[in-house]
Design an enzyme around this catalytic site. Structure first.
Site, PDB file in Angstrom:
ATOM      1  N   GLU A 152      38.363  39.254  46.770  1.00  0.00           N
ATOM      2  CA  GLU A 152      37.155  38.799  46.671  1.00  0.00           C
ATOM      3  C   GLU A 152      36.935  38.003  45.408  1.00  0.00           C
ATOM      4  OE1 GLU A 152      34.219  37.915  48.443  1.00  0.00           O
ATOM      5  OE2 GLU A 152      33.122  39.448  47.314  1.00  0.00           O
ATOM      6  N   GLN A 156      31.348  52.686  40.297  1.00  0.00           N
ATOM      7  CA  GLN A 156      32.807  52.250  40.023  1.00  0.00           C
ATOM      8  C   GLN A 156      33.169  53.044  38.676  1.00  0.00           C
ATOM      9  OE1 GLN A 156      34.131  48.731  38.318  1.00  0.00           O
ATOM     10  NE2 GLN A 156      35.827  48.495  39.598  1.00  0.00           N
ATOM     11  N   GLY A 157      33.894  54.149  38.765  1.00  0.00           N
ATOM     12  CA  GLY A 157      34.534  54.875  37.680  1.00  0.00           C
ATOM     13  C   GLY A 157      35.744  54.416  37.458  1.00  0.00           C
ATOM     14  N   SER A 184      38.409  39.923  31.293  1.00  0.00           N
ATOM     15  CA  SER A 184      37.788  39.128  30.457  1.00  0.00           C
ATOM     16  C   SER A 184      38.409  37.620  30.415  1.00  0.00           C
ATOM     17  CB  SER A 184      37.936  39.580  28.965  1.00  0.00           C
ATOM     18  OG  SER A 184      39.145  39.201  28.352  1.00  0.00           O
ATOM     19  N   ASN A 185      37.691  36.531  30.122  1.00  0.00           N
ATOM     20  CA  ASN A 185      38.183  35.280  30.135  1.00  0.00           C
ATOM     21  C   ASN A 185      39.652  35.180  29.293  1.00  0.00           C
ATOM     22  OD1 ASN A 185      36.190  34.803  31.556  1.00  0.00           O
ATOM     23  ND2 ASN A 185      35.395  32.999  30.245  1.00  0.00           N
ATOM     24  N   GLU A 186      39.947  36.048  28.505  1.00  0.00           N
ATOM     25  CA  GLU A 186      41.170  36.098  27.654  1.00  0.00           C
ATOM     26  C   GLU A 186      42.256  36.604  28.546  1.00  0.00           C
ATOM     27  OE1 GLU A 186      38.335  37.433  25.979  1.00  0.00           O
ATOM     28  OE2 GLU A 186      37.980  35.386  25.080  1.00  0.00           O
TER      29      GLU A 186
END
Lengths: 399, 381, 399, 381
Positions: free
Chosen positions: C244, C126-127, C384-386
């Site tokens: 997904e 993945q780019g 991220s979780n943030e």
């Protein structure tokens, strides 16, 4: 670097300990230990004993009864007072309005108010917060309009602690309605007996009555009760709020509470085993003890820095003391409630002392949950822990 | 697998929600709390009329034939509204024990009266030294001629002050902490030898300390074989309390988010502050995890495998205890002072949530019970 | 409401379990259980076994090999695969580029790429990320300039997972340098063997090599490798990232890891007592189990909602799955490292398998700390979780 | 009470900080790590020249006469720079044991050689089954004629691969987990019967597994009476590791704050986000609490009251373990991907902090030790 106290400091500590544990009535201190509410008389009694010894207002100017102690002495005095479960001299008098009058008041105001303030002859309360102001104190709306040699005050204050006992209130009022926010605010001393003042109790979830709403309806206040200059009240308020930040950690109080909790846990059994011997409970206790010891050391570091500090400019590190100090106090109330177990549930708090019914469940249980509920306040008042984080982010970390 | 409600369940939910919305506002609740025993007879009659008081009982007994899922639906709505009536004491505990341990005749006699709102029961079980150990029973039952008599001290009896009939656990044989030998008995609350000291509790529910001194008692089922029924009924009750807590947490979270959006400081809603947003997100996550575990406990509460049931219920009680403490404390903190006043609902939700943790074992107790039983994922997949 | 699986669902689960535990080599699954890195061949072997059964790309359109399963079936398939320690089909192929080509690609692209994608004949990477882009993906700078029937690509991608194995890369490139941010981005498929592409490994703190930098220096790409329309790449990327989301919780993986951890803790002793019998350790384990069971139920609730969901529009509740799922995975690595105790310290990870030296300390210890270090990534990557908290705040709580 | 450094201490701090600033940059460290045993002989010589290798020893022994405070100053600077040399193994553990248990002659022989940088020691003590129990020693020492011989397996021996002299604990009498009967012995690392398997560790320090098979040994002090010295020296070493952790945490926190201020996303420094500010504030609070406890451990590390010393050291190790885990995890999270790369210092600080928790008892171990000993505030005020 020597983290031990000097001989002189130790001697001073012992002197404090002796005085607090022998001169302040044991029954009164036991009530504090149990988390019972004190009556007005009990506060007054204690403060007058301290004042007679010259220890009610040690941090005031010497001319007005101060002691010229080192920061370490002040720390030891506070710590020993807290550990001995001595109720501190009324903060509104000795840490708030007193220092403001001493610093910014007229000579006449000093003479009139300070000695009575130190001796708790006048009980002061604080008229800062308003409905809707919260942490944004400067948004206050209570007005004081100058008419001749009087101010006419209208508006409402809230969260006014122990206003039900108060003789006087120090009030932030808006004297220039056209000025923006912090400007146009003045610092006014108001006799609570003045017509037009109404105090309405706010009952809190612990069932107690500590705070109030105070309503001002065309209240006439002599202009001589203005402190300092008109429209400079915000500066005095900042000075007031910046004072006395190390006591805020209440390390001594927490030490006393942990010792008591350990005694209770040694008595309280599950099955036939004292809860102090339950590994999980013991480790939860040890975790708080570690946090508390760390905070005590942090507080000593702040105290040590005070020698170099600019007077009246609070050390932003004291925000750590506020955050951790409140968390630890809350955690201890939580553990005490957990210790009470199912007996945390009955509400059998005895407000009027008269009852001679035996307690329901363990004797400490009646106060366990109310104290847990009540102590949610310590991370809210005096600048919420969120505000303290903002202070650290800005003043220490430079964001 | 299907999380959808059946049509009947949806109907039940809607009618309970409508009832509490119409009749159980925060101000109305204050009035109910001032009635004798701290609850409303009028509401009690309403519950009876709606069929809630017979919800878990068989139709033969005037009931609805509901399972744990139906109880969950009711308790969640009750949790949002902070219901004060003796539903748990009478229907889930008292009625549940009659169902689980009583003879056919006892069931036929008592359950319809519960369903009809004609009787209020309480389960006098906990003793001071027992803390959260269900098997620790010192209260003794002895036979005197053909009659049973009970002597002992029971505490924190939910609605023990206004119940007319007490279900009392008492030891027929065995040592103080043996599960075997514990019997269940029916004792009229006004019987001679019964002394009650009633009180309001932190959450405005009521309780009583009850002394029994040679109090006349009728065995509920076979004397000495009551423990399995107690364990089962308490597990089911815990699952119901979990649902109540989810209701209270959901209400508290919604109030907090609403407060953040409307309360202005420094010229803008405080909900604009990212820190407060993230903290209410963490509350939401805690709430949803709790909701998931309340559902899990509900599914497992009807299980006949006592070990599996106990592990699931303990796990749920831990999650509820932790989530409730977190959500409750954060809600008060984010509200600031207003959250600490009696005049505002948030503080009451916080108090009820705090007290649910103390009912039938707090989070630490159930964590220990679960860990000792080998955890949740013990078997091979 | 019935939280039990139906008979059909249970039968399907058993079928999955039987297939995964009998058809995928046990040695390979054991490596996954231990946290060892797999070789490229091992990934390929697994995916081809799955593909032969029709189970590599169940969520694709049926025309291209999909299975038209219910959400519950998809869940069971994933959960059983994870519990059996079967490495999932390569996400870059089956969950990322495959669905994008199937949805937006030309017929020629579908025919050319999809079968090879499903069978892992082509390994995709993945780019997307670039140095400096982080969570602000749309700030990317890699350019693709159209010259005749080619694009000339220049720029740099980073955090490119397993690029060292890759045959192809799907790249976000800026085709309109004048457009703002999200606009002007295109989605380009690039053969990794094209001249001008350089892959540089990034070594991570666990000592492993999972991620890379990929440099593009005047790389010529046939225009037919553009997916969909020019300058619409951001839409395709959003579609890709929204796919997904339930598998993201990795509940099955955590179940398998917890079971293994319990087995290890029953073996590992302190003094003469197995650590599983240490009350604190046991309770820490039980705490994670509770969190995991709650997450499993939460995941099932999201799965159940999927029936009603709009295709391609991710359920914001899946952000909870990401947050809690990553926290639980990390916590399990922490407990495993704690279990290893002092033997978490030696770095004796065996990268080339050839060694026959006995392990230093317990056999699981060599991977314990590296896995703990490595798993810090799961709360950083994939949004991220943030970022997940921002999503919940906005999409669910309405801030 | 005085937190100020003395002039001498300030001089010490300045010179150590200057040395590591000049000679121990992140790139320089990478080179040192590639040298045999993973450390720099040149830096070792520099430490000797500065007097650091004799810091805690008496002046008679070529030392500086420093106490725990001086060690704290050095270790904090070493922690910031992630020093690789065998300072802890040689000076604090090896030298400390010679000081605490050795005869006057042994001290006079060995300590000056340590101070001069002429010898490298390691403490071969931990055994696999012992985990964190200092008294669990199965390795046996027996007398063969006049000579002592040691047989057993020692593990995770810090710098055991490059040490020339091993201080080995071995049982002279008593049961496997008795404190009584443990002796300390000097064993030349190249002696017959000694097999070493060296390795790098997660934090790039080095260690070894060491097998002893009838290895010739010289008693350090009275055989069988070594445990008190071990306990004392390990407590002091833990205090020093706490200071090292504070240095590493302070560096990691500073790097994180700096990163938040400079790293831009969505057109502004990510440090503008209030959530990230508050999280770095919580890291700061954890750091300062850890610093306070490191100071406390330092003051108490020299105490002769073994019980008081152990409680203080355990408390500090818990605080350090918890703070380090929190600060380390948050630092990596706030850095994002870059924090996970070998090319960047933050990840290395995180790894060292993680491994300090595993040295001589992790947070859980020390919490249990402290709780069993009655906590910190046990006596009346």
């Amino acid at each position: 670097m020597d983290l031990n106290f000097t001989e002189e400091e130790l001697a001073f500590r012992d002197e404090c300990r002796r005085f607090f544990t022998t001169e302040i009535p044991a029954a009164l201190r036991e009530k504090v230990a149990q988390g019972d509410h004190l009556s007005k008389d009990e506060y007054v009694t204690t403060q007058r004993i301290l004042n007679a010894r010259g220890w009610a207002v040690p941090h005031w100017p010497v001319a007005w009864g101060g002691q010229d102690w080192t920061p370490v002495q002040t720390y030891l005095y506070q710590d020993e007072m807290q550990q001995a479960n001595v109720p501190a001299p009324l903060a509104f008098n000795v840490s708030m309005v007193g220092p403001v009058i001493a610093q910014f008041g007229s000579e006449a105001q000093k003479k009139r108010f300070l000695p009575r303030c130190a001796n708790l002859d006048d009980w002061w309360c604080q008229g800062f917060s308003e409905p809707g102001s919260g942490s944004d104190l400067a948004s206050l709306r209570t007005t004081a309009k100058r008419v001749g040699d009087k101010y006419i005050v209208n508006g409402q204050k809230t969260w006014t602690t122990l206003a039900q006992h108060a003789d006087w209130i120090f009030n932030l009022v808006r004297t220039d309605p056209t000025a923006k926010k912090q400007e146009g605010i003045s610092f006014l001393l108001i006799d609570m007996k003045t017509p037009g003042i109404k105090v309405r109790p706010i009952q809190t979830i612990d069932g107690g009555h500590e705070v109030n709403e105070v309503f001002f309806d065309d209240v006439e206040v002599p202009a001589e009760n203005l402190v300092g200059e008109e429209n400079k009240g915000w500066d005095y308020a900042k000075f007031l709020l910046g004072n006395e930040r190390t006591g805020i950690a209440r390390v001594g109080v927490s030490k006393a509470r942990i010792r008591r909790l350990k005694q209770l846990a040694a008595r309280e059994v599950a099955g036939d085993v004292p809860l102090i011997e339950d590994r999980r409970f013991r480790e939860k206790l040890a975790e708080v003890e570690i946090e508390l010891k760390a905070l005590e050391m942090t507080q000593l570091r702040v105290v040590a820095d005070e020698r170099r500090a600019v007077k009246g400019k609070p050390n932003p590190a004291s925000s750590i003391l506020k955050i951790k100090g409140s968390e630890i106090q809350q955690r201890i109330t939580e553990l005490t409630m957990d210790l009470a177990g199912p007996y945390a549930w009955p509400y059998t708090r005895d407000e009027d002392e008269g009852s001679n019914e035996p307690p329901v469940g363990p004797d400490f249980a009646a106060e366990a949950a109310p104290m847990y509920f009540n102590y949610r306040k310590v991370s809210i008042y005096g600048g919420s822990n969120e505000i303290q984080r903002n202070i650290i982010a800005k003043a220490i970390l430079g964001f | 697998m299907d999380f959808d409600l059946t049509d009947e369940q949806r109907l039940l939910r809607d009618s309970v929600e409508r009832l509490v919305a119409d009749r159980y506002g925060f101000e109305q609740r204050r009035k109910y709390a001032a009635e004798p025993g701290g609850w409303s007879r009028e509401m009690w009659a309403q519950y009876a009329e709606l069929g809630l008081l017979g919800l878990p009982f068989a139709e033969d007994h005037g009931g609805f034939g509901g399972g744990a899922a139906e109880t969950m639906i009711v308790m969640e709505a009750f949790g949002r509204a902070l219901i004060l009536e003796p539903y748990v004491a009478t229907v889930l505990l008292g009625g549940g024990l009659v169902q689980a341990a009583g003879s056919a005749a006892q069931q036929a006699e008592i359950l319809p009266r519960i369903a009809g709102g004609e009787t209020v029961l309480a389960f006098a079980h906990t003793e001071r030294q027992a803390r959260y150990d269900l098997a620790d029973v010192a209260t003794a039952a002895r036979q005197d001629g053909g009659a049973w008599r009970i002597t002992g001290e029971k505490g924190v009896v939910l609605h023990g002050d206004t119940a007319d009939t007490l279900v009392v656990s008492a030891r027929v044989s065995g040592g103080r902490r043996d599960a075997a030998g514990i019997g269940l008995f029916l004792v009229p609350a006004e019987a001679s030898g019964v002394t009650r000291r009633g009180y309001p509790a932190q959450d405005l529910l009521h309780g009583a300390e009850i002394s029994l001194h040679d109090a006349p008692a009728t065995p509920l089922g076979t004397p000495g074989e009551g423990f399995a029924a107690i364990a089962r009924v308490v597990d089911r009750t815990i699952a119901a309390l979990c649902a109540e807590a989810v209701g209270a947490m959901a209400e508290l979270h919604a109030m907090t988010v609403d407060y953040l959006k409307t309360r202005k400081q420094f010229g803008r809603p405080i909900g604009d502050f990212q820190v407060l947003q993230h903290r209410s997100v963490d509350m939401f996550t805690a709430l949803e995890q709790a909701r998931s575990m309340a559902m899990y406990a509900t599914v497992m509460a009807d299980s006949d495998d006592a070990d599996e049931r106990a592990r699931a219920v303990s796990a749920a009680k831990v999650q509820i205890g932790r989530s409730a403490r977190f959500v409750g404390q954060e809600a008060i903190q984010l509200h600031g002072g207003i959250g600490m006043t009696m005049e505002y609902k948030a503080g009451h939700l916080f108090k009820r949530l705090t007290m649910i943790d103390k009912a039938y074992g707090d989070a630490d107790h159930h964590l220990a019970r679960l860990a000792a039983a080998g955890g949740l994922f013990s078997e091979a997949a």
